[in-house]
Design a protein around this motif. Structure first.
Motif, mmCIF file in Angstrom:
data_model
loop_
_atom_site.group_PDB
_atom_site.id
_atom_site.type_symbol
_atom_site.label_atom_id
_atom_site.label_comp_id
_atom_site.label_asym_id
_atom_site.label_seq_id
_atom_site.Cartn_x
_atom_site.Cartn_y
_atom_site.Cartn_z
ATOM 1 N N MET A 1 1.024 2.787 -7.727
ATOM 2 C CA MET A 1 0.896 1.999 -6.528
ATOM 3 C C MET A 1 0.852 2.933 -5.331
ATOM 4 O O MET A 1 1.572 3.927 -5.276
ATOM 5 C CB MET A 1 2.095 1.058 -6.408
ATOM 6 N N THR A 2 0.006 2.591 -4.407
ATOM 7 C CA THR A 2 -0.019 3.279 -3.126
ATOM 8 C C THR A 2 0.013 2.227 -2.024
ATOM 9 O O THR A 2 -0.199 1.044 -2.273
ATOM 10 C CB THR A 2 -1.284 4.149 -2.969
ATOM 11 N N LEU A 3 0.280 2.691 -0.817
ATOM 12 C CA LEU A 3 0.203 1.830 0.362
ATOM 13 C C LEU A 3 -0.894 2.361 1.259
ATOM 14 O O LEU A 3 -0.947 3.564 1.529
ATOM 15 C CB LEU A 3 1.529 1.818 1.119
ATOM 16 N N ARG A 4 -1.772 1.488 1.685
ATOM 17 C CA ARG A 4 -2.827 1.846 2.627
ATOM 18 C C ARG A 4 -2.728 0.912 3.817
ATOM 19 O O ARG A 4 -2.904 -0.295 3.669
ATOM 20 C CB ARG A 4 -4.205 1.720 1.984
ATOM 21 N N GLU A 5 -2.423 1.507 4.970
ATOM 22 C CA GLU A 5 -2.268 0.733 6.198
ATOM 23 C C GLU A 5 -1.272 -0.415 6.006
ATOM 24 O O GLU A 5 -1.481 -1.529 6.479
ATOM 25 C CB GLU A 5 -3.621 0.222 6.678
ATOM 26 N N GLY A 6 -0.195 -0.134 5.261
ATOM 27 C CA GLY A 6 0.869 -1.107 5.057
ATOM 28 C C GLY A 6 0.618 -2.130 3.970
ATOM 29 O O GLY A 6 1.448 -3.009 3.748
ATOM 30 N N ILE A 8 -0.458 -3.021 -0.152
ATOM 31 C CA ILE A 8 -0.411 -2.469 -1.507
ATOM 32 C C ILE A 8 -1.825 -2.233 -2.011
ATOM 33 O O ILE A 8 -2.707 -3.070 -1.859
ATOM 34 C CB ILE A 8 0.335 -3.426 -2.452
ATOM 35 N N ALA A 9 -2.018 -1.061 -2.612
ATOM 36 C CA ALA A 9 -3.302 -0.719 -3.218
ATOM 37 C C ALA A 9 -3.031 -0.044 -4.561
ATOM 38 O O ALA A 9 -1.969 0.536 -4.778
ATOM 39 C CB ALA A 9 -4.085 0.214 -2.299
ATOM 40 N N ASP A 10 -3.979 -0.112 -5.441
ATOM 41 C CA ASP A 10 -3.911 0.571 -6.733
ATOM 42 C C ASP A 10 -2.681 0.189 -7.550
ATOM 43 O O ASP A 10 -2.124 1.019 -8.269
ATOM 44 C CB ASP A 10 -3.944 2.098 -6.541
ATOM 45 N N LEU A 31 -2.578 -10.221 -7.601
ATOM 46 C CA LEU A 31 -1.698 -10.740 -6.549
ATOM 47 C C LEU A 31 -1.276 -9.622 -5.604
ATOM 48 O O LEU A 31 -1.279 -9.786 -4.382
ATOM 49 C CB LEU A 31 -0.459 -11.388 -7.169
ATOM 50 N N LEU A 32 -0.890 -8.473 -6.162
ATOM 51 C CA LEU A 32 -0.329 -7.389 -5.357
ATOM 52 C C LEU A 32 -1.361 -6.671 -4.502
ATOM 53 O O LEU A 32 -1.113 -6.405 -3.323
ATOM 54 C CB LEU A 32 0.354 -6.371 -6.273
ATOM 55 N N ASN A 33 -2.489 -6.317 -5.093
ATOM 56 C CA ASN A 33 -3.463 -5.487 -4.381
ATOM 57 C C ASN A 33 -3.993 -6.197 -3.134
ATOM 58 O O ASN A 33 -4.456 -7.319 -3.184
ATOM 59 C CB ASN A 33 -4.614 -5.092 -5.310
ATOM 60 N N GLY A 34 -3.836 -5.512 -1.999
ATOM 61 C CA GLY A 34 -4.271 -6.054 -0.717
ATOM 62 C C GLY A 34 -3.201 -6.858 0.004
ATOM 63 O O GLY A 34 -3.441 -7.361 1.100
#
Length: 93
Positions: A1-6, A8-10, A31-34
């Motif tokens: 998991m990463t965070l991009r601009e706050g 959740i991504a990947d 559900l999580l991504n984005g």
């Protein structure tokens, strides 16, 4: 998991020992991504994890207990993963 601009991504979520098909939970990942991390999101992800596994009762516990654990441990893991991702994002900035 990463965070991009706050957000959740990947995200990748997998469970083991709770029935066939639970190794990779696409419904939870979708559900999580984005999404913005929140306790409500973790609760929904845990519910989906519980709903999308099919454990069997055996010497290690009942199916009901394992289904409960799938949800609870998913929530705990998500909290920890987000905290770690937020820490690595802060170090990169």
């Amino acid at each position: 998991m990463t965070l991009r601009e706050g957000l959740i991504a990947d995200a990748g979520v997998g469970l083991a020992a709770v029935g066939a098909g639970a190794l990779n939970l696409h419904a939870v990942q979708t559900l999580l991504n984005g999404s913005e991390p929140s306790e409500a999101l973790y609760q929904e992800a845990g519910r989906l994890a519980s709903d999308n596994c099919s454990p069997v009762t055996d010497g290690r516990g009942s199916a009901e207990y394992k289904r409960h654990l799938a949800g609870e441990l998913t929530r705990r893991a998500l909290r920890r993963a987000v905290a770690r991702a937020a820490g690595s994002t802060a170090r990169e900035a």
